[in-house]
Structure formats: structure tokens, C-alpha cells
Design a protein around this motif. Sequence first.
Motif, PDB file in Angstrom:
ATOM      1  N   ASP A 147       1.220  47.169  -8.410  1.00  0.00           N
ATOM      2  CA  ASP A 147       2.149  48.222  -7.997  1.00  0.00           C
ATOM      3  C   ASP A 147       3.464  48.010  -8.742  1.00  0.00           C
ATOM      4  N   SER A 148       3.758  48.884  -9.691  1.00  0.00           N
ATOM      5  CA  SER A 148       4.939  48.699 -10.533  1.00  0.00           C
ATOM      6  C   SER A 148       6.232  48.771  -9.727  1.00  0.00           C
ATOM      7  N   LEU A 149       7.253  48.084 -10.204  1.00  0.00           N
ATOM      8  CA  LEU A 149       8.577  48.139  -9.595  1.00  0.00           C
ATOM      9  C   LEU A 149       9.175  49.519  -9.833  1.00  0.00           C
ATOM     10  N   PRO A 150      10.126  49.935  -8.992  1.00  0.00           N
ATOM     11  CA  PRO A 150      10.698  51.286  -9.128  1.00  0.00           C
ATOM     12  C   PRO A 150      11.384  51.497 -10.475  1.00  0.00           C
ATOM     13  N   VAL A 151      11.435  52.762 -10.885  1.00  0.00           N
ATOM     14  CA  VAL A 151      12.125  53.117 -12.111  1.00  0.00           C
ATOM     15  C   VAL A 151      13.586  52.683 -12.016  1.00  0.00           C
ATOM     16  N   HIS A 152      14.156  52.320 -13.157  1.00  0.00           N
ATOM     17  CA  HIS A 152      15.551  51.867 -13.283  1.00  0.00           C
ATOM     18  C   HIS A 152      15.762  50.466 -12.714  1.00  0.00           C
ATOM     19  N   THR A 153      14.679  49.705 -12.510  1.00  0.00           N
ATOM     20  CA  THR A 153      14.806  48.300 -12.121  1.00  0.00           C
ATOM     21  C   THR A 153      15.330  47.495 -13.311  1.00  0.00           C
ATOM     22  N   ASP A 154      16.248  46.574 -13.030  1.00  0.00           N
ATOM     23  CA  ASP A 154      16.760  45.684 -14.074  1.00  0.00           C
ATOM     24  C   ASP A 154      15.829  44.470 -14.169  1.00  0.00           C
ATOM     25  N   ALA A 155      14.888  44.508 -15.119  1.00  0.00           N
ATOM     26  CA  ALA A 155      13.924  43.422 -15.265  1.00  0.00           C
ATOM     27  C   ALA A 155      14.457  42.284 -16.117  1.00  0.00           C
ATOM     28  N   SER A 156      15.671  42.427 -16.629  1.00  0.00           N
ATOM     29  CA  SER A 156      16.219  41.400 -17.519  1.00  0.00           C
ATOM     30  C   SER A 156      16.811  40.215 -16.756  1.00  0.00           C
ATOM     31  N   LYS A 157      17.021  40.379 -15.462  1.00  0.00           N
ATOM     32  CA  LYS A 157      17.600  39.284 -14.666  1.00  0.00           C
ATOM     33  C   LYS A 157      16.899  39.246 -13.309  1.00  0.00           C
ATOM     34  N   ILE A 158      15.817  38.476 -13.253  1.00  0.00           N
ATOM     35  CA  ILE A 158      15.027  38.392 -12.027  1.00  0.00           C
ATOM     36  C   ILE A 158      14.826  36.927 -11.644  1.00  0.00           C
ATOM     37  N   VAL A 159      15.074  36.636 -10.396  1.00  0.00           N
ATOM     38  CA  VAL A 159      14.811  35.316  -9.839  1.00  0.00           C
ATOM     39  C   VAL A 159      13.409  35.338  -9.236  1.00  0.00           C
ATOM     40  N   PHE A 160      12.641  34.278  -9.489  1.00  0.00           N
ATOM     41  CA  PHE A 160      11.284  34.257  -8.952  1.00  0.00           C
ATOM     42  C   PHE A 160      10.943  32.915  -8.336  1.00  0.00           C
ATOM     43  N   SER A 161       9.946  32.920  -7.468  1.00  0.00           N
ATOM     44  CA  SER A 161       9.430  31.703  -6.843  1.00  0.00           C
ATOM     45  C   SER A 161       8.003  31.504  -7.306  1.00  0.00           C
ATOM     46  N   ILE A 162       7.641  30.238  -7.501  1.00  0.00           N
ATOM     47  CA  ILE A 162       6.298  29.926  -7.975  1.00  0.00           C
ATOM     48  C   ILE A 162       5.795  28.662  -7.284  1.00  0.00           C
ATOM     49  N   SER A 163       4.513  28.655  -6.962  1.00  0.00           N
ATOM     50  CA  SER A 163       3.876  27.469  -6.375  1.00  0.00           C
ATOM     51  C   SER A 163       2.740  27.038  -7.289  1.00  0.00           C
ATOM     52  N   THR A 164       2.580  25.727  -7.421  1.00  0.00           N
ATOM     53  CA  THR A 164       1.543  25.183  -8.288  1.00  0.00           C
ATOM     54  C   THR A 164       0.689  24.182  -7.530  1.00  0.00           C
ATOM     55  N   ASP A 219       0.815  -1.218   0.000  1.00  0.00           N
ATOM     56  CA  ASP A 219       0.000   0.000   0.000  1.00  0.00           C
ATOM     57  C   ASP A 219       0.844   1.261   0.000  1.00  0.00           C
ATOM     58  N   ASP A 220       2.051   1.213   0.616  1.00  0.00           N
ATOM     59  CA  ASP A 220       2.900   2.400   0.694  1.00  0.00           C
ATOM     60  C   ASP A 220       3.425   2.841  -0.660  1.00  0.00           C
ATOM     61  N   ASP A 221       3.355   1.985  -1.657  1.00  0.00           N
ATOM     62  CA  ASP A 221       3.866   2.331  -2.972  1.00  0.00           C
ATOM     63  C   ASP A 221       2.811   3.010  -3.844  1.00  0.00           C
ATOM     64  N   ASP A 222       1.559   3.116  -3.339  1.00  0.00           N
ATOM     65  CA  ASP A 222       0.511   3.752  -4.117  1.00  0.00           C
ATOM     66  C   ASP A 222       0.716   5.265  -4.131  1.00  0.00           C
ATOM     67  N   TYR A 223       0.503   5.908  -5.303  1.00  0.00           N
ATOM     68  CA  TYR A 223       0.647   7.366  -5.431  1.00  0.00           C
ATOM     69  C   TYR A 223      -0.447   7.855  -6.361  1.00  0.00           C
ATOM     70  N   THR A 224      -1.127   8.926  -5.926  1.00  0.00           N
ATOM     71  CA  THR A 224      -2.229   9.460  -6.724  1.00  0.00           C
ATOM     72  C   THR A 224      -1.731  10.604  -7.588  1.00  0.00           C
ATOM     73  N   TYR A 225      -2.011  10.513  -8.870  1.00  0.00           N
ATOM     74  CA  TYR A 225      -1.642  11.575  -9.806  1.00  0.00           C
ATOM     75  C   TYR A 225      -2.876  12.407 -10.148  1.00  0.00           C
ATOM     76  N   TYR A 226      -2.667  13.744 -10.248  1.00  0.00           N
ATOM     77  CA  TYR A 226      -3.778  14.652 -10.501  1.00  0.00           C
ATOM     78  C   TYR A 226      -3.606  15.331 -11.853  1.00  0.00           C
ATOM     79  N   ASP A 227      -4.737  15.719 -12.406  1.00  0.00           N
ATOM     80  CA  ASP A 227      -4.717  16.403 -13.696  1.00  0.00           C
ATOM     81  C   ASP A 227      -4.922  17.911 -13.568  1.00  0.00           C
ATOM     82  N   ASP A 228      -4.885  18.410 -12.324  1.00  0.00           N
ATOM     83  CA  ASP A 228      -5.036  19.862 -12.117  1.00  0.00           C
ATOM     84  C   ASP A 228      -3.727  20.572 -12.425  1.00  0.00           C
ATOM     85  N   ALA A 229      -3.823  21.682 -13.161  1.00  0.00           N
ATOM     86  CA  ALA A 229      -2.646  22.489 -13.480  1.00  0.00           C
ATOM     87  C   ALA A 229      -2.994  23.953 -13.231  1.00  0.00           C
ATOM     88  N   ALA A 230      -2.373  24.529 -12.219  1.00  0.00           N
ATOM     89  CA  ALA A 230      -2.676  25.928 -11.884  1.00  0.00           C
ATOM     90  C   ALA A 230      -1.548  26.515 -11.047  1.00  0.00           C
TER      91      ALA A 230
END
Length: 451
Positions: free
Chosen positions: A86-103, A26-37
Amino acid sequence: MNKKLLPIAALLSAVLMLSSCLNSDDDDDYTYYDDAAVTAFSLGTVNRYLTTTSSKGVDSTYKTTFTGSNYPFYIDQSKRAIYNVDSLPVHTDASKIVFSISTKNGGNVAIKNVDSDTLNWHVSTDSVDFSKPRDLYVYSNSGRVYRVYTVTVNVHKEDSLGFKWNTLTSNAPFEDLSSMRAVALGSDYYVLGTDGTATKVYKSTDAESWTLASSLSLDAYKSVQAKGGALYTISDGNLVSTTDGTEWATVASASGMKQLIAASSSKLYAIGEDKIYSFDAQNKTFVEEAIDDASKFLPEKNIFGACFFSKTNGKTDNIVVVGNRAESYNDTTAVVWGKVDEAADYSENQPWMYYSHSVGDKYQLPYNSDLHVVAYGDDLLAFGDGADVYRSQDKGITWKKDDVIYIPRLLTNNIRSEALAVAVDKDNYLLCVVGSYVYRGRVNYMGWAKK
């Protein structure tokens, strides 16, 4: 003997059965979901590049950082859009941004290349170019379903606190006016001032070209108030009004009133001899207002009123009146009064209160012989014959020198002999008139659209 072994055999049988249950698959059972968000999105530490000028006039650029998570991102699931309101401050370097995401249910995230259909799996430590909108592919953990979100990182294109004066004209016909008031009404600008014999009313649609619209009594300029699409003032002992600056109609007698001092959404206020009055429009009379016991601190000249509409209570305004007492008092500060004006049914008529202060309080508005006060956004600004502008962010209780708005150069270089007037128009531009010069300026954020 056999009877004695039965209990032992039963015990061994139970142990074996329990062991079998514990070692089940039973411990090897794993449920897969089709939700993507996407359920959460935030930025990490963001770089910002600013320019400074040395004492030798040499420009140099330096890097600073700020915490991107302080700018929340909104997730629109129906439109599959992710963006920061709320926009980021002027002169922000938007070309190199690290982000976190949860799904949802731990789905995987891939980022589409800027210039191709290639997808790359998101790595939490890798920076991403968000100088333009980017598509994120969010896959369910079953791998059978995906959704595409467009991420837009908004960055201000100008400094929120940037400000400068622009000269509109240097030959306005005000050189003969010894004292002035300015006011904006709809799309029109008005300057009222005295030439020593009468109040001259000048009008403009662009604050550059001015025409003489009408004339009133000597001190009428002091009382001008804008309310409900009309201008009001006291002239020749009467309350008069106009919608075009040319034709003035008598509204009621203003006997005993020195001048109008403020206008709320529902009332006009005037000052008399040691008293404040409100105008009863239905009965066309001035009615004495309740004030606290500090009537000796009522202003007598350079009186300006401001109205702030309540953001929490309907038909409620906060009225602030700022002015000077007579020179014989030898005051070192201006006097400030306030009132909560409630016009809703069954509301109580609140008294006027004097904003007293303790001796040595350093956050007072200094006495200024040519004081001019206007409401600007949620704040009060005080101009005068010096080089400094004072700002109050708490409706007149405390005042500090402002480090954003400044006096136009002509004023600081020529400590004035000319008259001064200040107004705020419907687009949040400040209009500053000094002699025949007219300036206009706006703090950048006061011109941004509010969504």
C-alpha cells in the motif's frame, strides 16, 4: 570431641562447594550465531507537504505528518526485498524517513550510501533518504555472515481521490433525444434515447465519434441492460438482444413486462404491474419473483439496477434497484429495493426486499425527476438535474452528497433542458452525456493496477 565436629565440618564443606559453583565462569559464556535476516521493518512518523490556495488565489505549502507504521512492509526473504504494498500518500517526503528494524538474534544493520559503496551503521533516530531503493546489509551477531536486502518505499504519484471531467465532444448527435440511457459493452459505448417517435441506438468505439446503429420502439431505451457480452431490452413487447447494436434478435415474448430493471450474472429482471419477474432462459418465460409486502413502493419510472458480485460466496450477486414512484405520491425520496441472487446448486431463491426508512432519516436519496444511478466500484452513484452527486457505500441503504465526483460544468451552469445519461466502462471511466456534450472522467485510484 572429634565425633561432634564431623557434622559441622561436613556442613562447612557443602557451603564451600555451593559457593564455588555459584562463582563459576559459566555466566561468561555467550553463544554467537551465524544467522542474518530481517524479521520486521516499519516506518516512524513521516512528513507530507501539501499545497493550499488562499481566498486571494495565493498558493502556500504546509507540512503535515502521518504514522508510517500504518503502512505495513512485506519482507520477501527469498528475493531479499522489503517494500510496502500500500503506497504512501502523494506528496510524502521520502527523502527523510526514520525507520525501525528487527533482525534475527540481534544482528547489526548497515546502510549503503546512495552514491558510493560506503556503509554506515543504522541509528534508530537518524532519518534516511528512501526517495530511491536502498541496500541494507544485515550482519549476524557473529560477524561472519551478512545478507543484503533492498528496501523500496513506494509513494503514490497522484492523489487517490483526484477526479476531473474531460470533454470528449460537444457535437454528438443527441440533440433531438428527450431522454437517454448510456451503457458500455466491452470496448464499445452505446447511447439509447427517444426522439418522441422511436428509440435511437447510437454506437461509438471512443465515445467521441458516434453513428446511428439501429432503431427500436419508443420506450426501448428505458430497459437496456448489459449481460454476458450482449445488450438486452424490451421492444414492441418482446425481449430482444444484440452483440453489436445493429442487429437485434428476438429472445422471447415479454408480454406484461413494463421494462427490464436489472441484470445479474445469471438472470435478467423485469418489472410488471406491482410485481417483479425474472427471465427463465431455459423455458424463455418470465417468472414472478417473491417480494415483501411493500409492493406499493415498487418504482414506476427512472428505474436503474446495479449488480455487485459477492466477494465471499461463489455464484452470488447483490442486486440493487433504485427508482421513483409516480408523481402523484408526492415522494421526497427515491425508492430502493434489493435482492441476494444465488445461482449455486441447492440455493434458495431469496425475495426482493424494500429498503424502508424512518421518518426524518437524513441519509436518503432525494427525489429527482431525472434520476440516473450507476455502480462505481463498490459504491452507487446517483446523478440528476441538480448540481450534486450522491454516493451510497452500503448498497443503497444510506446516501450522502459526494465530495469527489461532481456534475460537469455545463450542467451546473445551465440547469439542463437537455437529456442526461451516465455509464461506467470496463476501465472504470465514468461517461456523462448531456445533450450533445460527452464527458469522461475517472477517480484516480479506480485506474490503479491491483497487485
